[in-house]
Design a protein around this motif. Structure first.
Motif, PDB file in Angstrom:
ATOM      1  N   SER A   1       0.837  -1.193   0.000  1.00 51.36           N
ATOM      2  CA  SER A   1       0.000   0.000   0.000  1.00 51.36           C
ATOM      3  C   SER A   1       0.872   1.242   0.000  1.00 51.36           C
ATOM      4  O   SER A   1       1.617   1.487   0.940  1.00 51.36           O
ATOM      5  CB  SER A   1      -0.910   0.003   1.236  1.00 51.36           C
ATOM      6  N   ALA A   2       0.806   2.023  -1.072  1.00 51.66           N
ATOM      7  CA  ALA A   2       1.596   3.249  -1.165  1.00 51.66           C
ATOM      8  C   ALA A   2       0.777   4.327  -1.860  1.00 51.66           C
ATOM      9  O   ALA A   2       1.167   4.864  -2.887  1.00 51.66           O
ATOM     10  CB  ALA A   2       2.899   2.991  -1.906  1.00 51.66           C
ATOM     11  N   ALA A   3      -0.406   4.593  -1.313  1.00 50.06           N
ATOM     12  CA  ALA A   3      -1.265   5.628  -1.893  1.00 50.06           C
ATOM     13  C   ALA A   3      -0.570   6.987  -1.805  1.00 50.06           C
ATOM     14  O   ALA A   3       0.095   7.283  -0.817  1.00 50.06           O
ATOM     15  CB  ALA A   3      -2.586   5.684  -1.125  1.00 50.06           C
TER      16      ALA A   3
ATOM     17  N   PHE B   1      -1.568   1.320  -5.019  1.00 57.73           N
ATOM     18  CA  PHE B   1      -2.216   0.689  -3.869  1.00 57.73           C
ATOM     19  C   PHE B   1      -3.452  -0.050  -4.360  1.00 57.73           C
ATOM     20  O   PHE B   1      -3.749  -0.055  -5.554  1.00 57.73           O
ATOM     21  CB  PHE B   1      -2.555   1.711  -2.779  1.00 57.73           C
TER      22      PHE B   1
ATOM     23  N   GLY C   1      -3.722   3.866  -8.739  1.00 58.06           N
ATOM     24  CA  GLY C   1      -2.740   4.878  -8.361  1.00 58.06           C
ATOM     25  C   GLY C   1      -2.158   5.572  -9.576  1.00 58.06           C
ATOM     26  O   GLY C   1      -2.431   5.206 -10.720  1.00 58.06           O
TER      27      GLY C   1
ATOM     28  N   ASN D   1       7.573   4.277  -9.047  1.00 59.45           N
ATOM     29  CA  ASN D   1       8.227   5.356  -8.308  1.00 59.45           C
ATOM     30  C   ASN D   1       9.737   5.118  -8.209  1.00 59.45           C
ATOM     31  O   ASN D   1      10.359   5.343  -7.178  1.00 59.45           O
ATOM     32  CB  ASN D   1       7.622   5.499  -6.907  1.00 59.45           C
TER      33      ASN D   1
ATOM     34  N   GLU E   1       4.837  -1.490   5.530  1.00 58.95           N
ATOM     35  CA  GLU E   1       4.423  -0.148   5.954  1.00 58.95           C
ATOM     36  C   GLU E   1       3.712  -0.162   7.301  1.00 58.95           C
ATOM     37  O   GLU E   1       3.929   0.719   8.136  1.00 58.95           O
ATOM     38  CB  GLU E   1       3.502   0.438   4.877  1.00 58.95           C
TER      39      GLU E   1
ATOM     40  N   THR F   1       3.389   9.696  -0.609  1.00 51.70           N
ATOM     41  CA  THR F   1       2.811   8.702   0.294  1.00 51.70           C
ATOM     42  C   THR F   1       2.823   9.167   1.738  1.00 51.70           C
ATOM     43  O   THR F   1       1.881   8.912   2.492  1.00 51.70           O
ATOM     44  CB  THR F   1       3.549   7.356   0.184  1.00 51.70           C
ATOM     45  N   THR F   2       3.891   9.855   2.144  1.00 50.11           N
ATOM     46  CA  THR F   2       3.923  10.337   3.529  1.00 50.11           C
ATOM     47  C   THR F   2       2.859  11.410   3.750  1.00 50.11           C
ATOM     48  O   THR F   2       2.188  11.423   4.789  1.00 50.11           O
ATOM     49  CB  THR F   2       5.309  10.886   3.897  1.00 50.11           C
TER      50      THR F   2
ATOM     51  N   TYR G   1       0.038  11.743   2.070  1.00 51.05           N
ATOM     52  CA  TYR G   1      -1.270  11.086   2.021  1.00 51.05           C
ATOM     53  C   TYR G   1      -1.574  10.397   3.349  1.00 51.05           C
ATOM     54  O   TYR G   1      -2.667  10.541   3.909  1.00 51.05           O
ATOM     55  CB  TYR G   1      -1.273  10.067   0.881  1.00 51.05           C
ATOM     56  N   HIS G   2      -0.591   9.664   3.862  1.00 49.66           N
ATOM     57  CA  HIS G   2      -0.804   8.950   5.122  1.00 49.66           C
ATOM     58  C   HIS G   2      -1.050   9.915   6.273  1.00 49.66           C
ATOM     59  O   HIS G   2      -1.940   9.708   7.110  1.00 49.66           O
ATOM     60  CB  HIS G   2       0.407   8.059   5.434  1.00 49.66           C
TER      61      HIS G   2
END
Length: 329
Positions: A87-89, A93, A103, A145, A224, A245-246, A248-249
């Motif tokens: 998962s890397a939205a 993901f 994505g 990426n 993750e 990703t950071t 977004y999380h």
């Protein structure tokens, strides 16, 4: 198509103060209702579709570009795309059905396949197996990426399609601000093995030791979820990952915050994300031409917009530009 190996550089101050590629506004549980709201740094908001029914942006085949694809791939009729699992939205993901890969990375890969007149076949594997599969010829191209680095250029060819910015993520209210090596001296920082983030962090740790500061306490986790559990429990101080990703999380959980950003190629060069192929496979030039075509016809911009990543756009695809320098021995 551009084959230039030149790339604009940034001053150290600019690289240390990179604007976040996206600013996200949480809207409850993203899985409820199948959307998440993002706000671009330039203003306005975008609702991200998290459902398996993606209604992807598409474009038409360009015969003159498709004809340049190696004959073996043209005969097969599919473009074997490799992407990292997990998962890397909003990069890569799973949709709300937990099966459909979505994505910005798969969307751009689909666009390129459209131009080349090939059926996109996305293979999701662990990070290290991306390169194993490219080496063996099992996969044609990686859209995951992947940052251009000088070390990787020895084995792979690159056609760039997005800027690469990294994000330092900490527990909300940490009071941390990370602008350079001294800010992570003695800190426990998690990073994924084999990434350009790891290379940068290792280099920063060496710089700290040379300056008489404590080295970075680099930590590695299998996935993750383990990383974020460690962050919440205080076992690590910071996580270094791709800035999209950071950000977004941090926004969708409300438990963390981005406390610094940095170019993926270091202090003097803007990092770049690229479609990655085995060196001298004959595919990189049509890939770059396809990427230039979708930049020109506007479908590339539509894809970045739908994922809130317009600030990471490039104006042309470059083949094998300068990348993250090799880490000093």
């Amino acid at each position: 198509m551009s084959t230039s190996t030149s790339r604009r550089t940034t001053t150290t101050a600019a690289a240390l103060g990179l604007t976040a590629a996206l600013v996200l506004a949480a809207c409850g549980n993203p899985s409820e209702g199948g959307t998440a709201e993002v706000a671009a740094a330039s203003g306005g908001t975008v609702k991200i579709n998290l459902s398996p029914d993606q209604k992807r942006v598409t474009t038409g085949k360009v015969d003159s570009i498709a004809a340049r694809v190696p004959e073996e791939i043209r005969r097969r009729g599919t473009l074997e795309i490799v992407d990292s699992s997990g998962s890397a939205a909003p990069l890569t993901f799973y949709a709300t059905d937990d099966r459909t890969v979505i994505g910005v990375e798969p969307d751009i890969a689909h666009l390129v396949a459209d131009v080349l007149g090939l059926e996109p076949h996305i293979n999701t594997v662990s990070w290290e197996n991306i390169f194993v599969g490219l080496d063996s010829g099992k996969y044609d191209v990686g859209f995951s990426n992947i940052t251009v680095t000088e070390e990787r250029k020895e084995k792979y060819d690159f056609a760039t399609y997005r800027e690469d910015n990294l994000g330092f993520e900490a527990k909300k209210g940490s009071g941390l601000r990370i602008d350079g090596p001294e800010d992570v001296a003695g800190k426990a920082v998690a990073v994924s093995s084999g990434t350009n983030q790891e290379k940068l962090l290792v280099e920063w740790s060496k710089e700290n030791e040379k300056a008489g500061r404590e080295p970075v306490d680099i930590k590695y986790y299998q996935n993750e979820s383990d990383t974020y559990l460690a962050l919440q429990s205080g076992r690590i101080d910071v996580y270094l990952g791709p800035n999209p990703t950071t950000a977004y999380h941090a926004a969708t959980t409300g438990k963390t915050e981005v406390v610094g950003t940095y170019s993926g190629a270091g202090s003097t060069l803007q990092g770049l994300i690229a479609a990655t192929t085995k060196k001298d496979s004959g595919l990189v030039e049509p890939l770059a031409a396809a990427l230039d075509h979708v930049v020109e016809n506007g479908t590339y911009a539509q894809v970045l917009q739908r994922w809130g990543l317009s600030d990471e756009a490039v104006t042309t695809s470059e083949i094998n530009p300068p990348g993250l320098p090799k880490t000093d021995a």
